[in-house]
Design a protein around this motif. Structure first.
Motif, short mmCIF file in Angstrom:
data_model
loop_
_atom_site.label_atom_id
_atom_site.label_comp_id
_atom_site.label_asym_id
_atom_site.label_seq_id
_atom_site.Cartn_x
_atom_site.Cartn_y
_atom_site.Cartn_z
N ALA A 41 0.85 -1.19 0.00
CA ALA A 41 0.00 0.00 0.00
C ALA A 41 0.88 1.24 0.00
O ALA A 41 1.70 1.41 0.91
CB ALA A 41 -0.91 0.00 1.22
N PRO A 42 0.78 2.10 -1.00
CA PRO A 42 1.70 3.24 -1.10
C PRO A 42 1.44 4.27 0.00
O PRO A 42 0.30 4.49 0.42
CB PRO A 42 1.40 3.83 -2.48
N ASP A 43 2.51 4.87 0.47
CA ASP A 43 2.39 5.95 1.44
C ASP A 43 1.75 7.18 0.77
O ASP A 43 1.83 7.35 -0.45
CB ASP A 43 3.76 6.33 1.99
N PRO A 44 1.15 8.04 1.57
CA PRO A 44 0.62 9.28 0.99
C PRO A 44 1.74 10.13 0.40
O PRO A 44 2.89 10.06 0.85
CB PRO A 44 -0.04 9.98 2.19
N GLY A 112 -4.50 9.87 3.61
CA GLY A 112 -4.24 8.47 3.91
C GLY A 112 -3.36 7.77 2.88
O GLY A 112 -2.98 8.35 1.86
N LYS A 113 -3.06 6.51 3.13
CA LYS A 113 -2.25 5.72 2.21
C LYS A 113 -2.91 5.63 0.85
O LYS A 113 -4.13 5.49 0.75
CB LYS A 113 -2.02 4.31 2.78
N GLY A 114 -2.09 5.72 -0.18
CA GLY A 114 -2.61 5.67 -1.54
C GLY A 114 -3.18 6.98 -2.03
O GLY A 114 -3.64 7.07 -3.17
N GLU A 115 -3.17 8.01 -1.19
CA GLU A 115 -3.74 9.30 -1.55
C GLU A 115 -2.63 10.33 -1.77
O GLU A 115 -1.51 10.17 -1.26
CB GLU A 115 -4.70 9.78 -0.47
N THR A 116 -2.95 11.38 -2.50
CA THR A 116 -2.02 12.50 -2.66
C THR A 116 -2.75 13.80 -2.37
O THR A 116 -3.96 13.89 -2.52
CB THR A 116 -1.44 12.57 -4.09
N THR A 264 -7.87 10.52 -4.45
CA THR A 264 -8.11 9.25 -3.77
C THR A 264 -8.69 8.25 -4.78
O THR A 264 -9.25 8.65 -5.80
CB THR A 264 -9.09 9.39 -2.60
#
Length: 298
Positions: A41-44, A112-116, A264
């Motif tokens: 799961a990618p970090d923000p 959150g994770k997976g978000e930019t 997201t």
């Protein structure tokens, strides 16, 4: 004295800023955008991005932009993007030989994770700042949000599915930035104060009156046997009300525009769920064929 071209903003443009969530071009594959990897799961991810221009001419400036005194990057063709971290009271500094330095303080919310999240810092720089003695009061600052939800049904370029292995997909979107003045500065305001207001807003919100469309690439990570349900762009839209006061006159000005935006996406298990174009390449690998490349919804 400079006569700003931005004060001619009409009602349609003001309404366009209010409807900012409808101004998008859809997604298409970046080259070599689909890469199989072990699922993590990618970090923000956080960015500060914007456009630097000459306030008087509108010319793009290759200025130096830095965050919290870090290594500066060059705004190539006036555009820049810097990866950063979340947090409050970050200092963005813009410098260019022959122009007045600009310093802005911004806050970047945690996602959150997976978000930019991208904080927008546009700057319109001046060579000869006004020396007029003006008291500037920020009367109010309100923030609203406008969300654009994109689904594979409406945007076939998003029909993404991971099979046996976790898969990362890159997709490129067109996002909108910019500020617009609400109404016009009264004709009774002196040219000297008008010039000061123009410079102040150029420093604090950038080249206002023109919406900007910028392509941005985002990563969508799907676990094995997941497919993409939707992506969402959420825009933070600020309305700023200023009062400018000199010994002889007062002017009230309201501007509204994009302070930042969050990306997201929502995956879902791929049980009994299929998309019409496989991995989002459109028919026969042509992204134009399945509606993968979209046109602006104006």
């Amino acid at each position: 004295m400079m006569k700003s071209k931005f004060f001619s903003l009409n009602a349609k443009l003001a309404l366009a800023v209010l409807a900012v969530g409808t101004m998008f071009t859809g997604c298409y594959d970046s080259e070599n955008g689909d890469v199989n990897k072990p699922y993590v799961a990618p970090d923000p991810v956080y960015y500060v991005a914007g456009t630097v221009t000459d306030l008087e001419t509108g010319e793009a400036l290759d200025a130096a932009v830095s965050i919290d005194g870090g290594e500066p990057v060059t705004a190539v063709g006036g555009n820049y993007s810097i990866k950063t971290t979340d947090g409050d009271n970050k200092t963005v500094t813009v410098t260019m030989e022959g122009y007045q330095d600009v310093t802005r303080t911004i806050n970047i919310p945690t996602v959150g994770k997976g978000e930019t999240y991208t904080a927008v810092v546009d700057v319109a720089m001046v060579k000869n700042p006004s020396e007029l003695n003006v008291k500037v009061t920020l009367v109010s600052k309100t923030r609203g949000q406008v969300a654009k939800v994109m689904t594979p049904v409406e945007y076939p370029g998003l029909d993404l599915t991971a099979a046996d292995d976790p898969t990362d997909f890159e997709r490129t979107f067109e996002v909108v930035r910019g500020y617009a003045i609400q109404g016009e500065i009264p004709a009774s305001v002196s040219p000297e104060l008008t010039e000061y207001i123009n410079q102040y807003l150029g420093e604090n919100v950038g080249e206002y009156g023109n919406l900007k469309y910028v392509q941005e690439t985002r990563l969508i990570s799907l676990n094995a046997w997941e497919c993409l349900a939707s992506v969402t762009w959420t825009y933070d839209v600020d309305t700023l009300v200023y009062t400018f006061t000199t010994a002889d006159e007062t002017a009230d000005v309201t501007v509204k525009g994009v302070a930042g935006y969050q990306f997201t996406y929502a995956p879902q298990p791929n049980h009994n769920f299929t998309h019409s174009h496989g991995h989002g390449h459109g028919e026969d690998g042509n992204m134009n064929a399945g509606g993968g490349i979209l046109t602006p919804e104006m």
